[in-house]
Design a protein around this motif. Structure first.
Motif, mmCIF file in Angstrom:
data_model
loop_
_atom_site.group_PDB
_atom_site.id
_atom_site.type_symbol
_atom_site.label_atom_id
_atom_site.label_comp_id
_atom_site.label_asym_id
_atom_site.label_seq_id
_atom_site.Cartn_x
_atom_site.Cartn_y
_atom_site.Cartn_z
ATOM 1 N N SER A 149 -0.074 3.942 8.819
ATOM 2 C CA SER A 149 -1.004 4.510 7.753
ATOM 3 C C SER A 149 -1.742 3.130 7.169
ATOM 4 O O SER A 149 -3.007 3.512 6.526
ATOM 5 C CB SER A 149 -0.573 5.129 6.689
ATOM 6 O OG SER A 149 0.265 4.535 5.946
ATOM 7 N N ASP A 150 -0.905 2.333 7.142
ATOM 8 C CA ASP A 150 -1.742 0.857 6.642
ATOM 9 C C ASP A 150 -2.823 0.380 7.312
ATOM 10 O O ASP A 150 -3.738 -0.182 6.705
ATOM 11 C CB ASP A 150 -0.679 -0.425 6.354
ATOM 12 C CG ASP A 150 -0.207 -0.723 7.559
ATOM 13 O OD1 ASP A 150 -0.476 0.012 8.602
ATOM 14 O OD2 ASP A 150 0.581 -1.710 7.617
ATOM 15 N N ASP B 195 -6.040 5.357 3.652
ATOM 16 C CA ASP B 195 -5.681 4.563 2.197
ATOM 17 C C ASP B 195 -4.345 5.664 1.679
ATOM 18 O O ASP B 195 -4.523 6.752 2.058
ATOM 19 C CB ASP B 195 -6.744 4.718 1.383
ATOM 20 C CG ASP B 195 -7.819 3.559 1.667
ATOM 21 O OD1 ASP B 195 -7.194 2.606 2.445
ATOM 22 O OD2 ASP B 195 -9.000 3.670 1.647
ATOM 23 N N THR B 196 -3.717 5.239 0.762
ATOM 24 C CA THR B 196 -2.817 5.979 0.085
ATOM 25 C C THR B 196 -3.100 7.400 -0.307
ATOM 26 O O THR B 196 -4.210 7.286 -0.969
ATOM 27 C CB THR B 196 -2.137 5.110 -1.150
ATOM 28 O OG1 THR B 196 -1.523 4.026 -0.550
ATOM 29 C CG2 THR B 196 -1.047 5.902 -1.528
ATOM 30 N N ASN B 197 -2.610 8.243 -0.190
ATOM 31 C CA ASN B 197 -2.975 9.780 -0.631
ATOM 32 C C ASN B 197 -4.419 10.252 -0.199
ATOM 33 O O ASN B 197 -4.921 11.019 -1.031
ATOM 34 C CB ASN B 197 -3.053 9.875 -2.125
ATOM 35 C CG ASN B 197 -1.701 9.544 -2.559
ATOM 36 O OD1 ASN B 197 -0.632 10.064 -1.991
ATOM 37 N ND2 ASN B 197 -1.398 8.745 -3.865
ATOM 38 N N THR C 202 4.125 11.743 6.316
ATOM 39 C CA THR C 202 4.001 10.872 4.991
ATOM 40 C C THR C 202 5.383 10.552 4.834
ATOM 41 O O THR C 202 6.455 10.908 5.333
ATOM 42 C CB THR C 202 3.472 11.944 3.834
ATOM 43 O OG1 THR C 202 4.766 12.985 3.831
ATOM 44 C CG2 THR C 202 2.377 12.552 4.062
ATOM 45 N N SER D 10 10.082 0.083 0.166
ATOM 46 C CA SER D 10 8.655 0.221 0.398
ATOM 47 C C SER D 10 8.305 0.032 1.778
ATOM 48 O O SER D 10 7.375 0.706 2.245
ATOM 49 C CB SER D 10 7.938 -0.766 -0.503
ATOM 50 O OG SER D 10 8.415 -2.112 -0.285
ATOM 51 N N ALA E 32 6.530 2.522 4.276
ATOM 52 C CA ALA E 32 5.130 2.496 4.688
ATOM 53 C C ALA E 32 5.440 2.874 6.650
ATOM 54 O O ALA E 32 4.350 3.355 7.058
ATOM 55 C CB ALA E 32 4.962 1.005 4.795
ATOM 56 N N ARG F 136 4.945 6.615 6.637
ATOM 57 C CA ARG F 136 3.472 7.133 6.547
ATOM 58 C C ARG F 136 2.646 6.599 7.988
ATOM 59 O O ARG F 136 2.483 5.685 8.152
ATOM 60 C CB ARG F 136 2.950 6.580 5.687
ATOM 61 C CG ARG F 136 3.458 6.772 4.259
ATOM 62 C CD ARG F 136 2.539 6.595 3.106
ATOM 63 N NE ARG F 136 2.390 4.822 2.904
ATOM 64 C CZ ARG F 136 2.988 3.859 2.318
ATOM 65 N NH1 ARG F 136 4.268 4.236 1.672
ATOM 66 N NH2 ARG F 136 2.876 2.756 2.342
#
Length: 218
Positions: free
Chosen positions: A109-110, A114-116, A149, A200, A204, A207
């Protein structure tokens, strides 16, 4: 007798899929046929009035059904894999061939969202543009997109977010000419992590969006 027949059928299915001189396409078909034959033999032998003859018939029918239902790994699939490996080199996207002969893109997802959020980031669009071209060139394939997620938040947030990311990925590809009927999308929330959610770095990795491309055996 019945037990020996079932064991022999299953052993044959394993032997078929392990032949070294098979092409990837032949191996994919044999895998489906072998699994189908094994299941067919078991079903045939355990239903009313079963026995060796019924098990053999079940194996034959199951083998045909398995071959039809399996995926093949054609030259076009191999070319598509090589194209996507080149297109995603250095991006963190993992491109692979699965055990059931599907092309898999594992997209962290990075680089995609973007987050959320479920809006596709610009650097992900470049990859999807090239991916759409390869899909259009191979119209017989079917695509499954699954969003995931990490475990931050609860299901009420994560489940719709993962589905939205998969759906937005599909919508981007269909906007570039890939037929919508070729897609299945799903969101698994945080329920299928590939590593720990305790760090973390692990979160990552969890996600992610997974894209599978299959060429069904006709």
């Amino acid at each position: 007798m019945m037990r020996k027949l079932i064991i022999s059928t299953l052993a044959l299915s394993v032997a078929l899929t392990g032949c070294a001189d098979m092409s990837a396409t032949q191996r994919g078909t044999a895998t489906g046929a072998g699994i189908g034959a094994g299941l067919g033999a078991i079903i045939g032998a355990t239903t009313a009035g079963g026995g060796g003859g019924r098990a053999a018939t079940g194996a034959a029918i199951g083998g045909i059904a398995g071959a039809v239902a399996g995926n093949i790994w054609s030259n076009k699939m191999e070319q598509q894999k090589q194209q996507m490996e080149q297109a995603t080199q250095g991006t963190g996207v993992q491109v692979s061939q699965t055990a059931d002969n599907r092309l898999k893109l594992d997209i962290p997802s990075d680089i995609s969202f973007d987050t959320n959020r479920a809006d596709i980031r610009p650097n992900f669009r470049v990859i999807l543009d090239k991916f759409a071209t390869s899909l259009i060139e191979n119209p017989s394939t079917r695509i499954t997109i699954i969003g995931h997620t990490d475990n931050t938040g609860n299901d009420a947030i994560n489940n719709p977010l993962s589905l939205a990311r998969a759906s937005h990925t599909r919508d981007y590809l269909t906007a570039r000419g890939v037929a919508v009927a070729r897609f299945n999308v799903d969101g698994r929330g945080s329920h299928e992590p590939i590593t720990t959610n305790d760090t973390s770095a692990g979160r990552a990795q969890n996600r992610r969006v997974e894209i599978f491309v299959a060429e069904p055996q006709q």
